[in-house]
Design a protein around this motif. Structure first.
Motif, PDB file in Angstrom:
ATOM      1  N   ALA A 140      50.956  32.640  54.006  1.00 52.02           N
ATOM      2  CA  ALA A 140      50.869  31.349  54.688  1.00 52.02           C
ATOM      3  C   ALA A 140      50.533  30.291  53.652  1.00 52.02           C
ATOM      4  CB  ALA A 140      49.813  31.368  55.785  1.00 52.02           C
ATOM      5  N   GLN A 151      54.174  32.777  57.761  1.00 50.43           N
ATOM      6  CA  GLN A 151      55.316  33.677  57.844  1.00 50.43           C
ATOM      7  C   GLN A 151      55.343  34.369  59.209  1.00 50.43           C
ATOM      8  OE1 GLN A 151      55.125  36.670  54.813  1.00 50.43           O
ATOM      9  NE2 GLN A 151      57.026  37.685  55.423  1.00 50.43           N
ATOM     10  N   VAL A 194      58.005  29.498  53.637  1.00 54.97           N
ATOM     11  CA  VAL A 194      56.612  29.470  53.204  1.00 54.97           C
ATOM     12  C   VAL A 194      56.525  29.187  51.704  1.00 54.97           C
ATOM     13  CG1 VAL A 194      54.463  30.796  53.018  1.00 54.97           C
ATOM     14  CG2 VAL A 194      55.937  31.100  55.009  1.00 54.97           C
TER      15      VAL A 194
END
Length: 271
Positions: free
Chosen positions: A107, A119, A146
């Motif tokens: 993340a 994610q 991401v």
């Protein structure tokens, strides 16, 4: 020392085990502020996690978030500085780590800490305490998204492996260009190269024209070590790991025993 600024970690340090600010701790912070001493939260959290407790702690000025990656003003939203991890570095790191550890989830914290890009699958293993965000609001995107933009903090976690295992694996890769640490949360945190709570605090103190000798810092986790060493007086919590206590000038009682308040009271001559 001439105390001019109190820099304090939050979770495991200023806050008790229920993530609350006790009456004694609030009184000590107020007493410091009444004498013109700056009280600055220095945390792995983002603004969303600070707003939830700002009124209880009386935070109304500068805060350092993402382990010192950026400084934001909690009232007017000004950003003093922000150090981002380049997308190229993020991608290289993620690809190398995924090659050795399947099942990782990522993340990214962006845009002044207000945007959290996770994610697919990340929200399913997260809870509210992890990021002070409801996992139902996190959504989910492909990993490429991401990794596609610079990040104030990259979060790496695994459904089964502990953060310490991931942290060791990341260090074993021998890659450079970033700073990784642990805060006690269930994930590894990665910031731009050289970014620590100490570097963020140094930049803020330069802005406020405060000498490091006039700063006291409190912490309990690996991500606090550099800050405790940098400050004029570093204080570790009783439950801190050896490496944290070794970095400090003294160890106080636990966060559940008002350890921060006890030191502030002593330094102010109150209580």
């Amino acid at each position: 020392m001439t105390l001019r600024l109190i820099a304090t970690d939050l979770d495991g340090t200023l806050l008790d085990s229920s993530s609350s600010v006790t009456r004694r701790t609030r009184a000590a912070l107020d007493a410091a502020r009444a004498r013109g001493i700056h009280v600055v939260p220095v945390t792995a959290r983002q603004p969303i996690g600070l707003r939830a407790l700002a009124s209880d702690a009386g935070f109304d000025g500068w805060a350092l978030c993402s382990n010192g990656a950026y400084a934001t003003h909690l009232i007017d939203g000004r950003m003093l500085f922000a150090e981002e991890l380049p997308s190229e570095t993020i991608r290289t790191l993620a690809e190398a780590l995924r090659a050795s550890i399947p099942g990782l989830l990522f993340a990214s914290v962006r845009e002044g800490g207000e945007t959290f890009v996770a994610q697919h699958g990340y929200a399913e293993i997260a809870d509210l305490a992890d990021h002070k965000r409801d996992p139902r609001t996190m959504g989910g995107v492909e990993l490429d998204h991401v990794l596609a933009a610079p990040s104030l903090k990259l979060v790496i976690r695994h459904p089964e492996l502990t953060p310490s295992v991931l942290f060791d694996a990341l260090r074993d890769l021998g890659l450079t260009g970033f700073e990784a640490t642990l805060s006690g949360a269930p994930f590894v945190e990665v910031m731009a190269e050289g970014v620590t709570k100490a570097t963020g605090l140094a930049r803020l103190c330069e802005h406020l024209e405060i000498d490091r000798r006039d700063v006291i810092a409190f912490g309990d986790a690996l991500n606090d070590v550099e800050m405790l060493r940098w400050a004029g007086h570093g204080v570790a919590m009783a439950d801190a790991a050896d490496v944290v206590r070794d970095a400090a000038d003294e160890t106080t009682t636990s966060n559940d025993d008002d350890g921060v308040a006890r030191v502030i009271e002593r330094m102010l001559g109150i209580g």
